[in-house]
Every structure is written in structure tokens, then in C-alpha cells.
Design an enzyme around this catalytic site. Structure first.
Site, short mmCIF file in Angstrom:
data_model
loop_
_atom_site.label_atom_id
_atom_site.label_comp_id
_atom_site.label_asym_id
_atom_site.label_seq_id
_atom_site.Cartn_x
_atom_site.Cartn_y
_atom_site.Cartn_z
N ARG A 26 0.84 -1.21 0.00
CA ARG A 26 0.00 0.00 0.00
C ARG A 26 0.87 1.26 0.00
NH1 ARG A 26 -5.35 -1.81 1.41
NH2 ARG A 26 -6.07 0.31 1.16
N ARG A 30 -3.56 7.09 0.96
CA ARG A 30 -4.01 8.32 1.62
C ARG A 30 -2.98 8.99 2.52
NH1 ARG A 30 -9.20 5.34 3.64
NH2 ARG A 30 -7.58 3.80 3.44
N ARG A 39 -7.25 11.99 -5.24
CA ARG A 39 -8.40 11.22 -4.74
C ARG A 39 -9.65 12.08 -4.60
NH1 ARG A 39 -12.26 8.87 -3.75
NH2 ARG A 39 -12.70 7.28 -2.18
N ASP A 76 -7.29 -2.34 -7.25
CA ASP A 76 -7.75 -2.95 -6.01
C ASP A 76 -8.06 -4.41 -6.26
OD1 ASP A 76 -8.53 -1.90 -3.16
OD2 ASP A 76 -9.97 -3.46 -3.68
N TYR A 152 -15.23 -11.18 1.04
CA TYR A 152 -15.85 -9.86 0.83
C TYR A 152 -17.18 -9.98 0.09
CZ TYR A 152 -11.84 -6.97 2.27
OH TYR A 152 -10.86 -6.34 2.99
#
Ligand code: CP3
Length: 345
Positions: A26, A30, A39, A76, A152
Site C-alpha cells: 500500500r 491516503r 483522490r 484494487d 468480501y
């Protein structure tokens, strides 16, 4: 063409190096102000992933900021469930939410055939990033493990304990396996297209490995990871591509993970007391600084990094990484400090 003598590829071939190659899970995200500036132009995170030029810009941000030894595709793991029609959305402040999760055995039966061309935006991003990178920096393509994608898709969102998923696989064991098989084939086609588009290395993220006990892990996760890696190793286009396997906090010994057929194991930060003699015959290793250490002061970072480097000093094929992804609260200055520190030791 990517240079085959880059230090990242050398380490994946289990060559012993004086300074380990460095990249971070990652690494684009952010915690970087450059990322947040891009973003904020998108409401839904997946819409950003569907723009190959933006993905290229985002993948290069950490390379430019920290001079890392490997780049990872910006995308992703949930692109596959989205392509299967499950309607994945990432809304601000929330994790992923599925509009059409797998609620019943019937939902598994009604799933469409996976069409790899639905994800051509990902392959275009791979090609763009590969073209923009210097030739000595390999590009990592990736996917979620079949089990992690299933979890998920059934839960419909992120969860602490994935209670509904655990119940679903007990009540609908057959359909769970049908779904996992379908996801395995989808992952293979998806990764093959990433490789054709320019990915040099593959990483499989089994981010929900920790939900299962040893027997269930073999049955619901490891057996499908093995199948996926076998498909990759038997395909003329992907057989020479190194495969890295990350499993989050698996309850069993890392020696078992070598049976997956992966070329490299990405170690969760809690993993310790490794049997390095056994592992060194089989796999390269990547890891495993606790990302939380990057919230501490420079002295603590220094101390913890030295501990890790001492453990892997003589390991043939060692890659420095974190034991899980960088979190949004980490200061980029500490990522820079960490990277320079490793190279200076
Ligand atoms: O540099 C990189 O690694 C970027 C590429 C990347 C992303 N996600 C971008 C992302 C990669 C390799 C992933 C993998 C991923 N995605 C995993 C496996 C790794 C792991 O952490 O175990 C998982 C489980 C996901 C699923 C996912 N994506 C969740 C649960 C979330 C929400 C929670 C969170 O961390 O925000 C995401 C969103 C996501 N994926 C973001 C990024 C940069 C943040 C989205 C935003 O900006 O709103």
C-alpha cells in the site's frame, strides 16, 4: 523491457544481496498528500481505478517520493467481484460495500461467466505504468486470493469477524467451493492479462487468511491458491513470472506456506521464530516491519529496523517490506527516513 538484473528480481531468484530491495505494501495511498489531491476529484474509489492515466500517476507517486525498488499496480483486489456484477462501491469514510452480495446458493448459481475483458482498464493501467517506469524498476501486478475475494463478496462489506461468511460456507459448502473455483479461474485469467500487459511479478493477497483454522484454511483457501499458482506456472505466458504470497496472520507455521508453490512469502508483521534454514531452500522472503512502528519516533524506527535486518542478514533472497499495508495515519517523512536508513545500514 524490464532489466532482469534489477535487485528486486535478483532477490526473487533467491540471490543474496548486500542491500535488500525495498518496497511497501500500500505504498500509494491516503498517507501521501499527492494521493489525497488526486483522490478528492473522485467520489467512488473504483471510478478512480477505472482511469488508467490516473492509476499510472498514483503508482509513480511513491517511486518518485522514496526511490523504491519495485512499483505496484494501482488498482484494487475487488475489481473481480465488481466485474462479476456484485456492484462494489467505496464511499468516503467507509470500506467497500457490495450492492449485490452473495446471499444464497442461488446467487452463486446465477453468477455470470467471468469475462476478463471487463477489466481492460486494469491492463491499460499496467501498460501505462510499465511504460512510465525506469527499466530497472519491476512492476508488480496483483489479485486477492480466491478465499479473500469470496469473503468480501459473501459478507458484502468489511467486517471484524466475517460471521455471515463463516456461516455461509458451513451451510452451503458445495456452492462455496463452486464460487471459489470460479474465482480461481477468474484470478488466473486476470493475472495472465496483467502479465501480457507488462507486469513483471505477481503478488497474491490472502488478506483474510486469519479467519480460518488450519483445516478450513487448507480446504477453503490454500487449496485454491495452490491451484491458481499451478495454473500460472503451467501457462507459457506466465510460467517465468515470480509469485509472491501474502497471508494475513495465518495461525500455522510459515513452513506450510511453502507448499503453495509461491516463489516468495510476504510475512505478516506478527510472524517470528522462522525456520530460516528450511525456508532458504524453498522461497525468497519479504517483510516484515510492523507498519505501526512508522508512527513512532526515529529512534524506535531505527531500533526495530536493525532487529529485522539482523534476522535476514544472510538470507538468500530477502526483500524489505512491511508486515502489512501502510495506514493513512503514517507520516511520509518516516517512510523516507525508513528507506534511507535501510540503505545506509
Ligand atoms: O500501492 C498500493 O498498494 C496501491 C494499490 C492497492 C490498493 N489496494 C489501493 C487502495 C492494493 C495492492 C490494494 C490491495 C487490497 N485492497 C487489499 C490487500 C492488501 C491488504 O491490505 O491486506 C485489500 C484487502 C483491499 C480491499 C480494500 N480496498 C479495502 C478493505 C479498502 C478500504 C479500506 C482502506 O484501506 O481504505 C480498500 C480501499 C483502497 N484500496 C484504498 C487504496 C489506496 C483507499 C481508498 C480511498 O482512498 O478511499
Amino acid at each position: 523491457m524490464t532489466e532482469t538484473n534489477s535487485i528486486f528480481l535478483k532477490a526473487l531468484r533467491k540471490e543474496k544481496l548486500d542491500v535488500p530491495p525495498i518496497w511497501y505494501m500500500r505504498q500509494a495511498g491516503r498517507y501521501m498528500p499527492e494521493y489525497r489531491a488526486v483522490r478528492k476529484q473522485f467520489k467512488n474509489f473504483l471510478d478512480m481505478c477505472k482511469n488508467p492515466d490516473v492509476c499510472c500517476e498514483l503508482a509513480l507517486q511513491p517511486i518518485n517520493a522514496f526511490n523504491l525498488d519495485a512499483s505496484i499496480l494501482f488498482s484494487d483486489i475487488l475489481t473481480i467481484p465488481d466485474a462479476l456484477g456484485l456492484g462494489v462501491e467505496f464511499l468516503e469514510g467507509e470500506g467497500p460495500v457490495f450492492k449485490n452480495p452473495i446471499l444464497s446458493a442461488k446467487d452463486v448459481k446465477n453468477l455470470p461467466e467471468f469475462d476478463p475483458n471487463e477489466l481492460s482498464y486494469v491492463y491499460k493501467a499496467v501498460t501505462n505504468i510499465r511504460q512510465a517506469l525506469p527499466s530497472d524498476i519491476p512492476l508488480i501486478g496483483f489479485c486477492g486470493s480466491p478465499w479473500t475475494l469470496a469473503a468480501y463478496s459473501i459478507e458484502g462489506r468489511s467486517s471484524k469477524d466475517f460471521k455471515y461468511t463463516k456461516e455461509f460456507i458451513k451451510v452451503n459448502e458445495n456452492e462455496a467451493h463452486i464460487f471459489l473455483d470460479k474465482l480461481t479461474d477468474a484470478c488466473f485469467l486476470y493475472l495472465k492479462h496483467q502479465v501480457t500487459a507488462g507486469a513483471d511479478v505477481i503478488q497474491i493477497f490472502d488478506s483474510w487468511a486469519n479467519l480460518l483454522d488450519e483445516k478450513d484454511y487448507e480446504n477453503y483457501s490454500m487449496s485454491y491458491i495452490k491451484k491458481l499458482i499451478k495454473l500460472l506456472k503451467n501457462d507459457s505466458e506466465t510460467k517465468n513470472i515470480p509469485v509472491i504470497l501474502f497471508a494475513r496472520d495465518p495461525i500455522f507455521n510459515s513452513n506450510v506456506m511453502t507448499e503453495s508453490g509461491a516463489d516468495c512469502l510476504s510475512l505478516y508483521w506478527r510472524v517470528q521464530n522462522l525456520d530460516l534454514n528450511f525456508l532458504s531452500e524453498k522461497v525468497a522472503l519479504q517483510g516484515n516491519l510492523n507498519p505501526k512502528i512508522l508512527l513512532e519516533d526515529k529512534n524506535t524506527i531505527n531500533k526495530e529496523v536493525k532487529k529485522i535486518l539482523a534476522i535476514f542478514k544472510d538470507y538468500p533472497g530477502y526483500i524489505f517490506n512491511l508486515g502489512h499495508g501502510i495506514t493513512p495515519d503514517i507520516n511520509p517523512d518516516n517512510v523516507k527516513y525508513l528507506t534511507e536508513l535501510i540503505r545506509s545500514i
